[in-house]
Design an enzyme around this catalytic site. Structure first.
Site, short mmCIF file in Angstrom:
data_model
loop_
_atom_site.label_atom_id
_atom_site.label_comp_id
_atom_site.label_asym_id
_atom_site.label_seq_id
_atom_site.Cartn_x
_atom_site.Cartn_y
_atom_site.Cartn_z
N SER A 133 0.83 -1.22 0.00
CA SER A 133 0.00 0.00 0.00
C SER A 133 0.86 1.26 0.00
O SER A 133 1.86 1.34 0.72
CB SER A 133 -0.88 0.05 1.26
OG SER A 133 -1.85 -0.96 1.25
N ILE A 134 0.43 2.25 -0.77
CA ILE A 134 1.11 3.55 -0.75
C ILE A 134 1.04 4.11 0.68
O ILE A 134 2.00 4.70 1.17
CB ILE A 134 0.47 4.51 -1.78
CG1 ILE A 134 0.72 3.96 -3.21
CG2 ILE A 134 1.04 5.92 -1.63
CD1 ILE A 134 0.04 4.75 -4.32
N ASP A 152 -14.09 2.29 7.70
CA ASP A 152 -14.71 2.09 6.39
C ASP A 152 -15.40 3.41 6.07
O ASP A 152 -16.35 3.80 6.78
CB ASP A 152 -15.70 0.93 6.43
CG ASP A 152 -16.30 0.67 5.05
OD1 ASP A 152 -16.56 1.65 4.30
OD2 ASP A 152 -16.53 -0.49 4.71
N VAL A 153 -14.94 4.11 5.06
CA VAL A 153 -15.43 5.48 4.82
C VAL A 153 -16.85 5.56 4.29
O VAL A 153 -17.39 6.66 4.15
CB VAL A 153 -14.47 6.27 3.88
CG1 VAL A 153 -13.11 6.48 4.53
CG2 VAL A 153 -14.34 5.58 2.52
N TYR A 212 -9.38 3.12 -16.85
CA TYR A 212 -9.40 3.82 -15.56
C TYR A 212 -10.81 4.36 -15.28
O TYR A 212 -11.25 4.47 -14.15
CB TYR A 212 -8.34 4.93 -15.53
CG TYR A 212 -7.95 5.34 -14.13
CD1 TYR A 212 -7.34 4.43 -13.26
CD2 TYR A 212 -8.19 6.62 -13.67
CE1 TYR A 212 -6.98 4.81 -11.97
CE2 TYR A 212 -7.83 7.00 -12.39
CZ TYR A 212 -7.24 6.10 -11.54
OH TYR A 212 -6.88 6.49 -10.27
N LYS A 237 -11.25 10.73 -9.42
CA LYS A 237 -10.02 11.47 -9.11
C LYS A 237 -10.17 12.95 -9.49
O LYS A 237 -9.59 13.83 -8.84
CB LYS A 237 -8.81 10.85 -9.81
CG LYS A 237 -8.41 9.47 -9.27
CD LYS A 237 -8.07 9.49 -7.80
CE LYS A 237 -7.45 8.18 -7.33
NZ LYS A 237 -7.40 8.07 -5.86
P1 NAD Z 1 -4.19 -0.23 -1.82
O1 NAD Z 1 -5.13 -1.29 -2.31
O2 NAD Z 1 -3.02 -0.68 -1.05
O3 NAD Z 1 -4.96 0.85 -0.95
C1 NAD Z 1 -6.29 1.19 -1.18
C2 NAD Z 1 -6.92 1.36 0.19
O4 NAD Z 1 -8.26 1.79 0.05
C3 NAD Z 1 -6.95 0.04 0.99
O5 NAD Z 1 -6.37 0.24 2.27
C4 NAD Z 1 -8.42 -0.24 1.12
O6 NAD Z 1 -8.74 -0.91 2.32
C5 NAD Z 1 -8.97 1.17 1.09
N1 NAD Z 1 -10.40 1.22 0.86
C6 NAD Z 1 -11.13 0.74 -0.18
N2 NAD Z 1 -12.44 0.91 0.06
C7 NAD Z 1 -12.54 1.50 1.28
C8 NAD Z 1 -13.63 1.90 2.11
N3 NAD Z 1 -14.90 1.71 1.74
N4 NAD Z 1 -13.35 2.48 3.29
C9 NAD Z 1 -12.07 2.67 3.69
N5 NAD Z 1 -11.00 2.29 2.97
C10 NAD Z 1 -11.26 1.71 1.79
O7 NAD Z 1 -3.78 0.59 -3.12
P2 NAD Z 1 -2.93 1.93 -3.30
O8 NAD Z 1 -2.52 1.91 -4.72
O9 NAD Z 1 -1.94 2.07 -2.24
O10 NAD Z 1 -4.05 3.06 -3.16
C11 NAD Z 1 -3.90 4.20 -2.31
C12 NAD Z 1 -4.31 5.46 -3.05
O11 NAD Z 1 -3.33 5.75 -4.06
C13 NAD Z 1 -5.64 5.39 -3.77
O12 NAD Z 1 -6.29 6.63 -3.67
C14 NAD Z 1 -5.22 5.17 -5.21
O13 NAD Z 1 -6.20 5.57 -6.14
C15 NAD Z 1 -4.01 6.06 -5.25
N6 NAD Z 1 -3.12 5.89 -6.39
C16 NAD Z 1 -2.61 4.66 -6.67
C17 NAD Z 1 -1.78 4.51 -7.76
C18 NAD Z 1 -1.22 3.15 -8.12
O14 NAD Z 1 -0.80 2.96 -9.25
N7 NAD Z 1 -1.20 2.20 -7.20
C19 NAD Z 1 -1.44 5.60 -8.55
C20 NAD Z 1 -1.96 6.87 -8.23
C21 NAD Z 1 -2.81 6.99 -7.15
#
Ligand code: NAD
Length: 256
Positions: free
Chosen positions: A18-19, A65-66, A156, A163
């Site tokens: 996860s980021i 959970d949002v 996407y 976004k």
């Molecule tokens: P990730 O799957 O590790 O994280 C996504 C998180 O969202 C998870 O912890 C998940 O539990 C949470 N989530 C989903 N539904 C939810 C809900 N109803 N309530 C609370 N939490 C919820 O993936 P990631 O890539 O680390 O995503 C983190 C952010 O980075 C996101 O906003 C994603 O769009 C963004 N992002 C990701 C990338 C990429 O390529 N991975 C690029 C740009 C932006």
């Protein structure tokens, strides 16, 4: 130690890819005290397995959970009870139903659209709303976005629309919270191989195209996003708000 004495809440960690986790590790290394969020019991178990890698335990872990106002309020109450106030809020969460990320965009259902926008964009407003009374002066709020907010990226789809809403929300929140010297920004990250990203049809091709065409001719590393998050949470960025900062190896500057 750029974040010494700062208390920062990070939503949400799903696993070690996860980021949010990369940001947690980088902020921990810079001395921050962390509040870590997770979505549900399954994610809590993942978090438990990795949390020991931090230099010190988080000051709180909170389920959030949002989609649930009650869980957002309970998370805010727990943060208030354990740390009183915070200096940073990281929004790193998103969701869209899988079928919306593989069918043509025109097929997006009302339900998928509403769910993607609710979880991926409105949640930033909801978290800011709930945590606003606890945000210290000079606090920094940040969200994770992606280039699909402004240009069409195949598959996407509705996440791009979400976004775009998230980025506009960053600007409106920056104007509101700026009155209390609270900053709100977004990091637009290049593709990273995470759980959420793997839900996008053709994600592996996306990474290849990105590394071929980016100015730096490579993909980014999670640590590069995390470094920018540290900067945005630190006293080095106090003049920056309402911005979308690209951490994409220069992909978005290329015309062809
Ligand atoms: P990730 O799957 O590790 O994280 C996504 C998180 O969202 C998870 O912890 C998940 O539990 C949470 N989530 C989903 N539904 C939810 C809900 N109803 N309530 C609370 N939490 C919820 O993936 P990631 O890539 O680390 O995503 C983190 C952010 O980075 C996101 O906003 C994603 O769009 C963004 N992002 C990701 C990338 C990429 O390529 N991975 C690029 C740009 C932006």
């Amino acid at each position: 130690m750029l974040l010494e004495g700062k208390k920062i809440a990070i939503f949400n960690v799903a696993n070690k890819r996860s980021i949010a986790w990369a940001i947690a590790q980088a902020m921990d290394a810079q001395g921050a005290e962390l509040i870590l969020g997770y979505q549900n019991e399954r994610m809590a178990q993942n978090l438990e397995k990795i949390v020991g890698d931090l230099s010190k335990p988080p000051v709180a872990v909170v389920q959030c959970d949002v989609t649930s106002n009650e869980e957002i309020e309970a998370a805010a109450d727990k943060i208030k009870a354990t740390v009183g106030s915070i200096d940073g809020l990281v929004h790193a969460l998103a969701f869209a139903p899988r079928e919306a990320l593989e069918s043509p965009f025109v097929q997006t259902t009302r339900e998928a659209f509403a769910q993607a926008l609710d979880i991926s964009a409105y949640s930033l407003v909801a978290l800011c709303r709930a945590l606003q009374p606890m945000l210290n002066e000079n606090a920094s709020v940040m969200a994770l976005s992606y280039y699909g907010a402004e240009k069409v990226v195949p598959n996407y789809n509705v996440m791009g629309v979400a976004k775009a809403a998230l980025e506009a929300s960053v600007r409106y929140l920056a104007a509101d919270l700026g009155q209390n010297q609270v900053r709100v920004n977004a990091i637009s990250a290049g593709p990273l191989n995470t759980l959420a990203a793997r839900g996008i049809s053709g994600f592996i091709d996306m990474m290849k195209i990105h590394s071929d065409r980016a100015a730096l001719r490579r993909n980014i590393e999670p640590e590069e996003v995390a470094g920018t998050a540290v900067f945005l949470a630190s006293g080095l960025s106090t003049g920056i708000t309402g911005e979308i900062m690209y951490v994409d190896a220069g992909y978005s500057i290329m015309g062809m």
